[in-house]
Structures are given as structure tokens and as C-alpha cells.
Design a protein around this motif. Structure first.
Motif, PDB file in Angstrom:
ATOM      1  N   GLY A  69      16.147  25.763   5.176  1.00 11.07           N
ATOM      2  CA  GLY A  69      17.735  26.170   4.553  1.00 11.07           C
ATOM      3  C   GLY A  69      18.004  27.565   4.394  1.00 11.07           C
ATOM      4  N   THR A  70      18.655  27.912   3.601  1.00 10.83           N
ATOM      5  CA  THR A  70      19.065  29.567   3.481  1.00 10.83           C
ATOM      6  C   THR A  70      19.017  30.084   2.018  1.00 10.83           C
ATOM      7  OG1 THR A  70      21.372  29.136   3.340  1.00 10.83           O
ATOM      8  CG2 THR A  70      20.571  29.366   5.410  1.00 10.83           C
ATOM      9  N   LEU A  71      18.903  31.080   1.942  1.00  9.31           N
ATOM     10  CA  LEU A  71      18.610  32.220   0.660  1.00  9.31           C
ATOM     11  C   LEU A  71      20.000  32.827   0.633  1.00  9.31           C
ATOM     12  CD1 LEU A  71      15.119  33.454   0.676  1.00  9.31           C
ATOM     13  CD2 LEU A  71      15.968  31.560  -0.690  1.00  9.31           C
ATOM     14  N   LYS A  72      20.372  32.878  -0.655  1.00 10.44           N
ATOM     15  CA  LYS A  72      21.636  33.552  -0.934  1.00 10.44           C
ATOM     16  C   LYS A  72      21.496  34.477  -2.240  1.00 10.44           C
ATOM     17  CE  LYS A  72      26.644  32.765  -2.303  1.00 10.44           C
ATOM     18  NZ  LYS A  72      27.605  31.798  -2.554  1.00 10.44           N
ATOM     19  N   GLN A  73      21.850  35.495  -2.214  1.00  9.77           N
ATOM     20  CA  GLN A  73      21.581  36.512  -3.399  1.00  9.77           C
ATOM     21  C   GLN A  73      23.006  36.323  -4.321  1.00  9.77           C
ATOM     22  OE1 GLN A  73      19.241  39.049  -4.280  1.00  9.77           O
ATOM     23  NE2 GLN A  73      20.313  38.405  -6.129  1.00  9.77           N
ATOM     24  N   GLU A  74      22.601  35.953  -5.590  1.00  6.92           N
ATOM     25  CA  GLU A  74      23.963  36.059  -6.372  1.00  6.92           C
ATOM     26  C   GLU A  74      23.419  37.002  -7.402  1.00  6.92           C
ATOM     27  OE1 GLU A  74      24.413  31.965  -8.006  1.00  6.92           O
ATOM     28  OE2 GLU A  74      25.204  31.122  -6.244  1.00  6.92           O
ATOM     29  N   ARG A  75      24.481  37.298  -8.454  1.00  8.27           N
ATOM     30  CA  ARG A  75      24.484  38.341  -9.337  1.00  8.27           C
ATOM     31  C   ARG A  75      23.138  38.256 -10.196  1.00  8.27           C
ATOM     32  NH1 ARG A  75      26.324  39.049 -14.756  1.00  8.27           N
ATOM     33  NH2 ARG A  75      26.952  36.976 -14.585  1.00  8.27           N
ATOM     34  N   ASP A  76      22.798  37.136 -10.566  1.00  8.64           N
ATOM     35  CA  ASP A  76      21.439  37.163 -11.554  1.00  8.64           C
ATOM     36  C   ASP A  76      20.340  36.412 -10.843  1.00  8.64           C
ATOM     37  OD1 ASP A  76      22.944  34.940 -11.878  1.00  8.64           O
ATOM     38  OD2 ASP A  76      22.944  34.701 -13.880  1.00  8.64           O
ATOM     39  N   ALA A  77      20.548  35.934  -9.773  1.00 10.96           N
ATOM     40  CA  ALA A  77      19.736  34.720  -9.115  1.00 10.96           C
ATOM     41  C   ALA A  77      19.467  34.878  -7.807  1.00 10.96           C
ATOM     42  CB  ALA A  77      20.082  33.539  -9.552  1.00 10.96           C
ATOM     43  N   VAL A  78      18.489  34.294  -7.032  1.00 16.74           N
ATOM     44  CA  VAL A  78      18.301  33.828  -5.766  1.00 16.74           C
ATOM     45  C   VAL A  78      18.527  32.393  -5.571  1.00 16.74           C
ATOM     46  CG1 VAL A  78      16.770  34.072  -3.733  1.00 16.74           C
ATOM     47  CG2 VAL A  78      17.068  36.048  -5.246  1.00 16.74           C
ATOM     48  N   VAL A  79      19.257  32.073  -4.619  1.00 19.30           N
ATOM     49  CA  VAL A  79      19.450  30.498  -4.522  1.00 19.30           C
ATOM     50  C   VAL A  79      19.116  30.064  -3.163  1.00 19.30           C
ATOM     51  CG1 VAL A  79      21.176  28.654  -4.755  1.00 19.30           C
ATOM     52  CG2 VAL A  79      21.442  30.660  -5.990  1.00 19.30           C
ATOM     53  N   PHE A  80      18.415  29.054  -3.078  1.00 16.28           N
ATOM     54  CA  PHE A  80      17.992  28.405  -1.734  1.00 16.28           C
ATOM     55  C   PHE A  80      18.803  27.064  -1.712  1.00 16.28           C
ATOM     56  CE2 PHE A  80      15.941  24.895   0.487  1.00 16.28           C
ATOM     57  CZ  PHE A  80      15.557  25.584   1.430  1.00 16.28           C
ATOM     58  N   SER A  81      19.339  26.899  -0.569  1.00 14.92           N
ATOM     59  CA  SER A  81      20.205  25.783  -0.325  1.00 14.92           C
ATOM     60  C   SER A  81      19.752  25.011   0.710  1.00 14.92           C
ATOM     61  CB  SER A  81      21.759  26.209  -0.132  1.00 14.92           C
ATOM     62  OG  SER A  81      22.536  26.811  -1.104  1.00 14.92           O
ATOM     63  N   GLU A  82      19.480  23.911   0.853  1.00 16.38           N
ATOM     64  CA  GLU A  82      19.264  23.016   1.968  1.00 16.38           C
ATOM     65  C   GLU A  82      20.041  22.924   2.932  1.00 16.38           C
ATOM     66  OE1 GLU A  82      17.600  18.323   2.991  1.00 16.38           O
ATOM     67  OE2 GLU A  82      18.297  18.942   0.926  1.00 16.38           O
ATOM     68  N   ALA A  83      19.730  23.033   4.241  1.00 15.99           N
ATOM     69  CA  ALA A  83      20.506  22.990   5.491  1.00 15.99           C
ATOM     70  C   ALA A  83      21.079  21.826   5.615  1.00 15.99           C
ATOM     71  CB  ALA A  83      19.630  23.383   6.782  1.00 15.99           C
ATOM     72  N   ASP A 130      23.405  18.584   5.451  1.00  9.39           N
ATOM     73  CA  ASP A 130      24.176  17.818   4.460  1.00  9.39           C
ATOM     74  C   ASP A 130      23.141  17.738   3.294  1.00  9.39           C
ATOM     75  OD1 ASP A 130      26.536  17.604   5.722  1.00  9.39           O
ATOM     76  OD2 ASP A 130      25.834  15.655   6.791  1.00  9.39           O
ATOM     77  N   GLY A 131      21.937  18.546   3.132  1.00 13.52           N
ATOM     78  CA  GLY A 131      21.129  18.333   2.415  1.00 13.52           C
ATOM     79  C   GLY A 131      21.446  18.487   0.719  1.00 13.52           C
ATOM     80  N   THR A 132      20.782  18.051   0.057  1.00 12.61           N
ATOM     81  CA  THR A 132      21.318  17.940  -1.429  1.00 12.61           C
ATOM     82  C   THR A 132      20.520  19.015  -2.398  1.00 12.61           C
ATOM     83  OG1 THR A 132      19.854  16.104  -1.818  1.00 12.61           O
ATOM     84  CG2 THR A 132      22.135  15.466  -1.508  1.00 12.61           C
ATOM     85  N   ILE A 133      19.313  19.373  -1.941  1.00  9.15           N
ATOM     86  CA  ILE A 133      18.573  20.509  -2.458  1.00  9.15           C
ATOM     87  C   ILE A 133      19.140  21.799  -2.735  1.00  9.15           C
ATOM     88  CG2 ILE A 133      16.359  21.334  -2.623  1.00  9.15           C
ATOM     89  CD1 ILE A 133      15.134  18.833  -1.633  1.00  9.15           C
ATOM     90  N   SER A 134      19.149  22.330  -4.039  1.00  5.84           N
ATOM     91  CA  SER A 134      19.543  23.720  -4.370  1.00  5.84           C
ATOM     92  C   SER A 134      18.727  24.091  -5.566  1.00  5.84           C
ATOM     93  CB  SER A 134      21.242  23.749  -4.822  1.00  5.84           C
ATOM     94  OG  SER A 134      21.440  25.103  -5.176  1.00  5.84           O
ATOM     95  N   VAL A 135      17.916  25.194  -5.374  1.00  6.00           N
ATOM     96  CA  VAL A 135      17.066  25.968  -6.254  1.00  6.00           C
ATOM     97  C   VAL A 135      17.293  27.104  -6.572  1.00  6.00           C
ATOM     98  CG1 VAL A 135      14.672  26.228  -6.639  1.00  6.00           C
ATOM     99  CG2 VAL A 135      15.228  24.084  -5.476  1.00  6.00           C
ATOM    100  N   ARG A 136      17.241  27.531  -7.777  1.00  6.61           N
ATOM    101  CA  ARG A 136      17.682  28.877  -8.392  1.00  6.61           C
ATOM    102  C   ARG A 136      16.549  29.427  -8.872  1.00  6.61           C
ATOM    103  NH1 ARG A 136      23.204  29.666  -9.073  1.00  6.61           N
ATOM    104  NH2 ARG A 136      22.767  31.094 -10.835  1.00  6.61           N
ATOM    105  N   TRP A 137      16.208  30.727  -8.753  1.00  3.05           N
ATOM    106  CA  TRP A 137      15.222  31.508  -9.620  1.00  3.05           C
ATOM    107  C   TRP A 137      15.661  32.834 -10.134  1.00  3.05           C
ATOM    108  CZ3 TRP A 137      14.367  29.628  -4.379  1.00  3.05           C
ATOM    109  CH2 TRP A 137      13.484  28.570  -4.080  1.00  3.05           C
ATOM    110  N   PRO A 138      15.348  33.217 -10.950  1.00  2.00           N
ATOM    111  CA  PRO A 138      16.166  34.491 -11.712  1.00  2.00           C
ATOM    112  C   PRO A 138      15.666  35.754 -10.625  1.00  2.00           C
ATOM    113  CG  PRO A 138      14.893  33.324 -13.466  1.00  2.00           C
ATOM    114  CD  PRO A 138      14.599  32.605 -12.039  1.00  2.00           C
ATOM    115  N   ALA A 139      16.671  36.657 -10.353  1.00  4.09           N
ATOM    116  CA  ALA A 139      16.776  37.676  -9.518  1.00  4.09           C
ATOM    117  C   ALA A 139      15.315  38.293  -9.907  1.00  4.09           C
ATOM    118  CB  ALA A 139      17.834  38.443  -9.504  1.00  4.09           C
ATOM    119  N   SER A 140      15.318  38.655 -11.188  1.00  9.90           N
ATOM    120  CA  SER A 140      13.968  39.425 -11.714  1.00  9.90           C
ATOM    121  C   SER A 140      12.579  38.952 -11.360  1.00  9.90           C
ATOM    122  CB  SER A 140      14.072  39.712 -13.249  1.00  9.90           C
ATOM    123  OG  SER A 140      13.686  38.344 -13.734  1.00  9.90           O
TER     124      SER A 140
END
Length: 364
Positions: free
Chosen positions: A234-248, A250-260
């Protein structure tokens, strides 16, 4: 004493301390068996140095290395009894008959071979023949034991008994022990320092449990563990307060970690990555309403279920990937072919660089 050191042998630098137990593992032809044979003196070292206790031993004859080898192709001498097979190595080294009898008696008692001493090898089971090989090594009382897939072709129960005998030897002997296997489950079972090879290159060198918990790269993650680690592209995306992984796809998996807590992963935000988690780290959500509150929840189709006693291996499809969930909550559920909500234990997730394969984030 007998520390074993490999210096730039095929590009490998490795030191095994005196009396250390080390497992060498990787897929077939990974290079671990070649290392065992070079240490035994049965394969030529074209480059680099082999040291026993800091003494270069490349040109030392196999019979003068004080090592004992047991490989999967071991076959006892068919014209000799079991007792004669065990004694011949010591007789060639001019041991006194009393010492030979003493050593043989002690080893056959330990390995349960006393009733087979007068038997011919061809009358023994494959397991018993392999134990004769182990006994022959043990009566030598060498400084270094070398094992090259010694139980690979035996039935699982017999192989388990063989590993138990090696584990007991590890506790009793004052020798250095190297054990090569292409079975990651066997490597993990010993719970010892483990060196993983691929193509003759060391991929990771650490305690077996540490490798299982924190694989150094994608190769180790795929190889070490059964069932293997789930790997989701998948891919990583930087959000304001988190880093988000989204499955490539039509996948359904999305995982968030606190940016800190993901400073390293932030550097790869916007690029491809691979999410890894063990089958034991994903589970059916306790309840649909509860699962919706988890940022790591996803829906997946259960293709089939394989009961494993108190656990069930569920084979999932997210649309883009096939995964395995080792579930304790499946009992009484419907057959495969239905969609369920799952959740991933964030503390047991890993991120890998999709290009280099290296782990870019340990446990968050």
C-alpha cells in the motif's frame, strides 16, 4: 575451548563463541549447509579464513579438526553392528577399549539405544539409524558438533524426538554446536541465536524470538514463522496528527499511527510501503459496533476455515490481498464465504520499505 570464526568466507563474517549453540537457517541452498561442510573440512574454502580459537584452519585435515558431523544422508556401516558403528571412530583414534566401552554405554543409555547394540543397521527404523549417527557423534565428545538437517526426512514425531535429544545435548555438553536447517519452525523451536541466510548472505542474526518479533526485512518476514507473516502492499500518507497506511487497489485495510510515534515512517509518507502483521495479531472484531471505533478495523471475506483445536486459521481476502488470521473467536461461526469485521493489534504491526525491503518502523 572452541570458538569458530568465519572471516569473509563467501562474503560471510560470523563468530560463534565457545560453547555457543547457533542455528543457521534459510531456504534450501541458502548457504547454511555449505558453511557446515566447510567447517567440517568437507568443502573447499576458496576465499576467506576459517578459525578455530583464533587459529587458521583452512588447510587442517577433517580428521584433525575435532568436530563431529551428522547430516540427513547419514547411513551406518551395514556390515557392522550398532555397537561396532559407535566404537569404530574411537578405535581409529587409538582409544583404550575400556574408555570406548564406557563412552558407548553412557551414550546408548542416554539415547535409548541399549537394546539395539547387537542389531544390524538395516534392521533399524530411519529414526533409529539417525540416532545411531547422533550417538556416534556423541561418543567422540568433540569440541564442535555440526548438524546439517539431521532430521529433515523423518516423520514429524521422530524429528521432534531428535530435536529433544539435541536440546538435551546442548545442556550437557561443553561443546560448540552449529545446527543447519531449512525449516523455520525447527529454528524457532530451539529458541537460540539464529542466523538467517538467503543466497549466501546473512539477512539477520539474533535470538530466534527477537527475529520472529522484529524481522529485519521482507525476506525474513516471509521466511521466518508459520503461518508466514501477512504482508500488505500500500502507501503511506502524512496527516496532521498521524501517519496512515492504506492498502493498494481495492483493499479495505487502513491503519493509523500517531505521528509522534512514527518519525522514521514519516520520511516515506506519500510513497509505497508494506504493512506486516502475524496471523496471531489479527482477530475477528468482538462486535460490529465496537469494531467501528477502531481505526485499524477492516472487512474481509473468509474464503475458508481450518480448525487447529482451540484456534482456527481463517483464510481471508480483502480484495487486494490474501491473508491469514489465527482466530480464537471463530468457534460456532458460519462456514467460509461470508464477510466479517477484523481488527489488527497495532502494537504488533511492522512497516517495510517497498523498494529496499528493510523494516522502517518497529513496533509503534
Amino acid at each position: 575451548m572452541s570458538a569458530v570464526t568465519l572471516k569473509n568466507i563467501g562474503g560471510v563474517d560470523l563468530t560463534i563463541r565457545d560453547r555457543e549453540f547457533v542455528v543457521l537457517t534459510g531456504p534450501a541452498d541458502c548457504g547454511s549447509s555449505a558453511i557446515i561442510r566447510m567447517i567440517a573440512g568437507l568443502a573447499e574454502i576458496s576465499k576467506g579464513d576459517l578459525l578455530f580459537d583464533e587459529r587458521r584452519s583452512n588447510d587442517v585435515s577433517p580428521k584433525d579438526r575435532d568436530v563431529a558431523l551428522l547430516a540427513r544422508d547419514y547411513i551406518p556401516y551395514s556390515a557392522m553392528t550398532v555397537a561396532e558403528n559407535l566404537a569404530i571412530g574411537l578405535e581409529r583414534r587409538k582409544f583404550a577399549s575400556g574408555e570406548i566401552k564406557k563412552r558407548v554405554a553412557a551414550v546408548v543409555e542416554t539415547l535409548g539405544l541399549r537394546d539395539q547394540l547387537s542389531s544390524q543397521p538395516q534392521s533399524l527404523s530411519p529414526e533409529q539409524q539417525r540416532f545411531v549417527g547422533l550417538a556416534r557423534a556423541m561418543v567422540r565428545q568433540p569440541k564442535v558438533y555440526l548438524f546439517d538437517e539431521p532430521f529433515a526426512d523423518l516423520q514429524p514425531a521422530a524429528a521432534s524426538r531428535g530435536r529433544a535429544a539435541i536440546a538435551a545435548l546442548r545442556l550437557r555438553a561443553s561443546s560448540t554446536i552449529l545446527y543447519a536447517t531449512s525449516d523455520p519452525g525447527e529454528a524457532l523451536a530451539f529458541g537460540a541465536r539464529t542466523v538467517i541466510f538467503d543466497g549466501g548472505v546473512v539477512q539477520q542474526d539474533a535470538d530466534a524470538q527477537a527475529i520472529f518479533d522484529e524481522p529485519a526485512n521482507l525476506f525474513v518476514a516471509k521466511f521466518f514463522g508459520h503461518p508466514p507473516m501477512n504482508l500488505v502492499h500500500g502507501t503511506l500518507k502524512q496527516e496532521r496528527d498521524a501517519v496512515v497506511f492504506s492498502e493498494a487497489g481495492d483493499g479495505t485495510i487502513s491503519v493509523r499511527w500517531p505521528a509522534s510515534r512514527t518519525e522514521i515512517a514519516k520520511e516515506l509518507a506519500g510513497g509505497p510501503a508494506v504493512l506486516g502483521f502475524r496471523p496471531q495479531a489479527v482477530e475477528i472484531a468482538a462486535a460490529a459496533g465496537e469494531a467501528n471505533r477502531f481505526s485499524n478495523a477492516f472487512r474481509a471475506l473468509v474464503d475458508r476455515a481450518e480448525p487447529k483445536g482451540s484456534e482456527t486459521d481463517l483464510y481471508l481476502r480483502t480484495g487486494a490481498h490474501e491473508l491469514i488470521c489465527r482466530s480464537r473467536r471463530w468457534a460456532g461461526q458460519a462456514e467460509g464465504g461470508h464477510r466479517f469485521q477484523f481488527e489488527i493489534e497495532l502494537g504488533k504491526t511492522h512497516l517495510f520499505d517497498a523498494v529496499s525491503g528493510g523494516r522502517i518502523m518497529a513496533e509503534p
